[in-house]
Design a protein around this motif. Structure first.
Motif, PDB file in Angstrom:
ATOM      1  N   VAL A   1       3.445  -7.696  -2.507  1.00 13.36           N
ATOM      2  CA  VAL A   1       2.365  -8.506  -2.883  1.00 13.36           C
ATOM      3  C   VAL A   1       2.017  -8.906  -4.230  1.00 13.36           C
ATOM      4  O   VAL A   1       1.709  -8.043  -4.833  1.00 13.36           O
ATOM      5  N   ASP A   2       1.512  -9.843  -4.460  1.00  5.88           N
ATOM      6  CA  ASP A   2       1.647  -9.834  -6.125  1.00  5.88           C
ATOM      7  C   ASP A   2       0.249 -10.550  -5.891  1.00  5.88           C
ATOM      8  O   ASP A   2      -0.800 -11.600  -5.449  1.00  5.88           O
ATOM      9  N   LEU A   3      -1.124  -9.662  -6.520  1.00  8.82           N
ATOM     10  CA  LEU A   3      -2.217 -10.342  -6.917  1.00  8.82           C
ATOM     11  C   LEU A   3      -2.566 -10.802  -7.674  1.00  8.82           C
ATOM     12  O   LEU A   3      -3.742 -11.695  -7.080  1.00  8.82           O
ATOM     13  N   ALA A   4      -1.690 -11.139  -8.504  1.00  6.41           N
ATOM     14  CA  ALA A   4      -1.722 -12.005  -9.352  1.00  6.41           C
ATOM     15  C   ALA A   4      -3.331 -12.125 -10.703  1.00  6.41           C
ATOM     16  O   ALA A   4      -3.865 -12.698 -10.855  1.00  6.41           O
ATOM     17  N   GLY A   5      -4.329 -10.626 -10.704  1.00  4.83           N
ATOM     18  CA  GLY A   5      -5.503 -10.730 -11.451  1.00  4.83           C
ATOM     19  C   GLY A   5      -6.389 -11.020 -10.059  1.00  4.83           C
ATOM     20  O   GLY A   5      -6.463 -11.747  -9.384  1.00  4.83           O
ATOM     21  N   SER A   6      -7.276 -11.035 -11.141  1.00  6.14           N
ATOM     22  CA  SER A   6      -9.171 -10.782 -10.629  1.00  6.14           C
ATOM     23  C   SER A   6      -9.147 -12.640 -10.774  1.00  6.14           C
ATOM     24  O   SER A   6      -8.758 -13.146 -11.581  1.00  6.14           O
ATOM     25  N   GLU A   7      -9.575 -13.262  -9.968  1.00 11.14           N
ATOM     26  CA  GLU A   7     -10.275 -14.654 -10.089  1.00 11.14           C
ATOM     27  C   GLU A   7     -11.546 -14.489 -11.006  1.00 11.14           C
ATOM     28  O   GLU A   7     -12.709 -13.998 -10.836  1.00 11.14           O
ATOM     29  N   ASN A   8     -11.727 -14.896 -12.460  1.00 14.10           N
ATOM     30  CA  ASN A   8     -12.756 -15.199 -13.372  1.00 14.10           C
ATOM     31  C   ASN A   8     -13.042 -16.841 -12.991  1.00 14.10           C
ATOM     32  O   ASN A   8     -12.672 -17.430 -13.521  1.00 14.10           O
TER      33      ASN A   8
ATOM     34  N   PRO B   1     -11.933   2.644   3.302  1.00 10.77           N
ATOM     35  CA  PRO B   1     -12.402   1.669   3.658  1.00 10.77           C
ATOM     36  C   PRO B   1     -10.905   0.156   4.233  1.00 10.77           C
ATOM     37  O   PRO B   1     -11.204  -0.707   3.458  1.00 10.77           O
ATOM     38  N   TYR B   2      -9.801   0.646   4.741  1.00  5.32           N
ATOM     39  CA  TYR B   2      -8.699   0.186   5.170  1.00  5.32           C
ATOM     40  C   TYR B   2      -9.277  -1.145   5.616  1.00  5.32           C
ATOM     41  O   TYR B   2      -8.505  -2.402   5.426  1.00  5.32           O
ATOM     42  N   LYS B   3     -10.066  -1.513   6.219  1.00  5.00           N
ATOM     43  CA  LYS B   3     -10.263  -2.566   7.135  1.00  5.00           C
ATOM     44  C   LYS B   3     -10.689  -3.548   6.636  1.00  5.00           C
ATOM     45  O   LYS B   3     -11.165  -4.719   7.697  1.00  5.00           O
ATOM     46  N   GLU B   4     -11.528  -3.657   5.732  1.00  6.40           N
ATOM     47  CA  GLU B   4     -12.835  -4.223   5.155  1.00  6.40           C
ATOM     48  C   GLU B   4     -12.417  -5.634   5.098  1.00  6.40           C
ATOM     49  O   GLU B   4     -12.766  -6.825   4.481  1.00  6.40           O
ATOM     50  N   THR B   5     -10.974  -5.874   4.537  1.00  7.17           N
ATOM     51  CA  THR B   5     -10.354  -7.021   4.355  1.00  7.17           C
ATOM     52  C   THR B   5      -8.732  -7.151   4.959  1.00  7.17           C
ATOM     53  O   THR B   5      -8.050  -6.059   4.820  1.00  7.17           O
ATOM     54  N   LYS B   6      -7.980  -8.264   4.764  1.00 18.71           N
ATOM     55  CA  LYS B   6      -6.730  -8.570   4.997  1.00 18.71           C
ATOM     56  C   LYS B   6      -5.827  -7.132   4.397  1.00 18.71           C
ATOM     57  O   LYS B   6      -4.725  -6.773   4.625  1.00 18.71           O
ATOM     58  N   LEU B   7      -6.189  -7.917   3.170  1.00 22.21           N
ATOM     59  CA  LEU B   7      -4.630  -7.536   1.908  1.00 22.21           C
ATOM     60  C   LEU B   7      -4.942  -5.578   2.033  1.00 22.21           C
ATOM     61  O   LEU B   7      -4.172  -5.433   1.801  1.00 22.21           O
TER      62      LEU B   7
ATOM     63  N   MET C   1      -3.325  -4.735   5.296  1.00 25.12           N
ATOM     64  CA  MET C   1      -1.389  -4.928   5.380  1.00 25.12           C
ATOM     65  C   MET C   1      -1.527  -3.816   4.943  1.00 25.12           C
ATOM     66  O   MET C   1      -0.351  -3.459   4.552  1.00 25.12           O
ATOM     67  N   LEU C   2      -1.892  -3.625   3.344  1.00 30.99           N
ATOM     68  CA  LEU C   2      -1.414  -2.590   2.365  1.00 30.99           C
ATOM     69  C   LEU C   2      -1.610  -0.875   2.600  1.00 30.99           C
ATOM     70  O   LEU C   2      -1.325   0.439   2.770  1.00 30.99           O
ATOM     71  N   MET C   3      -2.312  -0.767   4.124  1.00 30.81           N
ATOM     72  CA  MET C   3      -2.816   0.579   4.819  1.00 30.81           C
ATOM     73  C   MET C   3      -1.447   1.725   5.022  1.00 30.81           C
ATOM     74  O   MET C   3      -1.629   2.978   4.268  1.00 30.81           O
ATOM     75  N   ASP C   4      -0.432   0.972   5.244  1.00 30.98           N
ATOM     76  CA  ASP C   4       0.721   1.650   5.011  1.00 30.98           C
ATOM     77  C   ASP C   4       0.767   2.102   4.080  1.00 30.98           C
ATOM     78  O   ASP C   4       2.113   3.747   4.073  1.00 30.98           O
TER      79      ASP C   4
ATOM     80  N   LEU D   1      -0.303   2.360   1.625  1.00 30.22           N
ATOM     81  CA  LEU D   1      -1.266   3.463   0.482  1.00 30.22           C
ATOM     82  C   LEU D   1      -1.589   4.766   1.268  1.00 30.22           C
ATOM     83  O   LEU D   1      -2.374   4.554   2.186  1.00 30.22           O
ATOM     84  N   GLY D   2      -0.869   5.676   0.791  1.00 28.85           N
ATOM     85  CA  GLY D   2      -2.149   7.304   0.639  1.00 28.85           C
ATOM     86  C   GLY D   2      -1.157   7.595   2.402  1.00 28.85           C
ATOM     87  O   GLY D   2      -1.621   8.238   3.076  1.00 28.85           O
ATOM     88  N   SER D   3       0.659   7.033   3.064  1.00 28.33           N
ATOM     89  CA  SER D   3       1.000   7.388   3.619  1.00 28.33           C
ATOM     90  C   SER D   3       2.334   8.273   2.834  1.00 28.33           C
ATOM     91  O   SER D   3       2.716   8.393   1.587  1.00 28.33           O
ATOM     92  N   GLY D   4       3.209   8.485   3.544  1.00 28.25           N
ATOM     93  CA  GLY D   4       4.552   9.040   3.283  1.00 28.25           C
ATOM     94  C   GLY D   4       5.412   7.313   2.008  1.00 28.25           C
ATOM     95  O   GLY D   4       6.956   8.276   2.049  1.00 28.25           O
ATOM     96  N   TYR D   5       4.782   6.427   2.560  1.00 24.41           N
ATOM     97  CA  TYR D   5       5.914   5.604   1.300  1.00 24.41           C
ATOM     98  C   TYR D   5       6.159   5.543   0.124  1.00 24.41           C
ATOM     99  O   TYR D   5       5.191   6.218  -0.431  1.00 24.41           O
ATOM    100  N   VAL D   6       7.049   4.843  -0.761  1.00 22.91           N
ATOM    101  CA  VAL D   6       7.062   4.981  -2.088  1.00 22.91           C
ATOM    102  C   VAL D   6       6.238   3.716  -1.999  1.00 22.91           C
ATOM    103  O   VAL D   6       6.883   2.890  -1.981  1.00 22.91           O
ATOM    104  N   THR D   7       5.411   3.851  -2.686  1.00 21.82           N
ATOM    105  CA  THR D   7       4.837   2.320  -3.297  1.00 21.82           C
ATOM    106  C   THR D   7       4.444   1.979  -5.116  1.00 21.82           C
ATOM    107  O   THR D   7       4.323   3.443  -5.257  1.00 21.82           O
ATOM    108  N   THR D   8       5.165   1.120  -5.756  1.00 18.41           N
ATOM    109  CA  THR D   8       5.637   0.766  -7.029  1.00 18.41           C
ATOM    110  C   THR D   8       4.356  -0.424  -7.120  1.00 18.41           C
ATOM    111  O   THR D   8       4.039  -1.909  -6.688  1.00 18.41           O
ATOM    112  N   ILE D   9       3.411  -0.019  -7.994  1.00 17.27           N
ATOM    113  CA  ILE D   9       2.483  -1.109  -8.534  1.00 17.27           C
ATOM    114  C   ILE D   9       2.888  -1.246 -10.539  1.00 17.27           C
ATOM    115  O   ILE D   9       3.302  -0.734 -10.926  1.00 17.27           O
TER     116      ILE D   9
END
Length: 117
Positions: A1-8, A49-55, A58-61, A63-71
């Motif tokens: 997922v490319d978050l592309a930074g916050s929108e100013n 608060p995973y269910k507060e937004t679609k993003l 979608m990332l729930m599994d 973050l904080g699970s058994g997967y390796v995640t790269t930021i």
């Protein structure tokens, strides 16, 4: 997922539908920050608060699970973008504090099956 930074919003002077989209992006990024903070302060009774937004849902599994995640946090050497770069680095440092628990990779959850359809 490319978050592309916050929108100013102030700096970009967006209006109309683009403003609404920028606001939704900012809400998702704000919620993602809350999720990361909740995971780093993991307490058994704390709600993540995973269910507060679609993003974040979608990332729930990832973050904080058994997967390796790269930021990957991309920053600018320009003084003009120093605040955004600082926020990016702080967010990346927060993410690095998440401790994942190991689980069986062969097991596919019902939610994952639905997402694949």
């Amino acid at each position: 997922v490319d978050l592309a930074g916050s929108e100013n919003v102030k700096g970009s002077k967006v209006q109309g539908l683009n403003l609404k989209e920028a606001q939704r992006i900012n809400l998702s990024l704000y919620t993602l920050t809350n999720v990361v903070q909740s995971l780093t302060k993991r307490q058994s009774n704390r709600n993540i608060p995973y269910k507060e937004t679609k993003l974040t849902y979608m990332l729930m599994d990832c973050l904080g699970s058994g997967y390796v995640t790269t930021i990957i946090g991309t920053v600018s050497p320009s003084q003009e973008h120093d605040k955004e770069s600082e926020r990016t680095l702080k967010f990346a440092m927060s993410c690095s504090r998440i401790e994942n628990t190991v689980r069986s990779i062969n097991k596919v959850s019902e939610r994952e099956k639905k997402l694949k359809r």
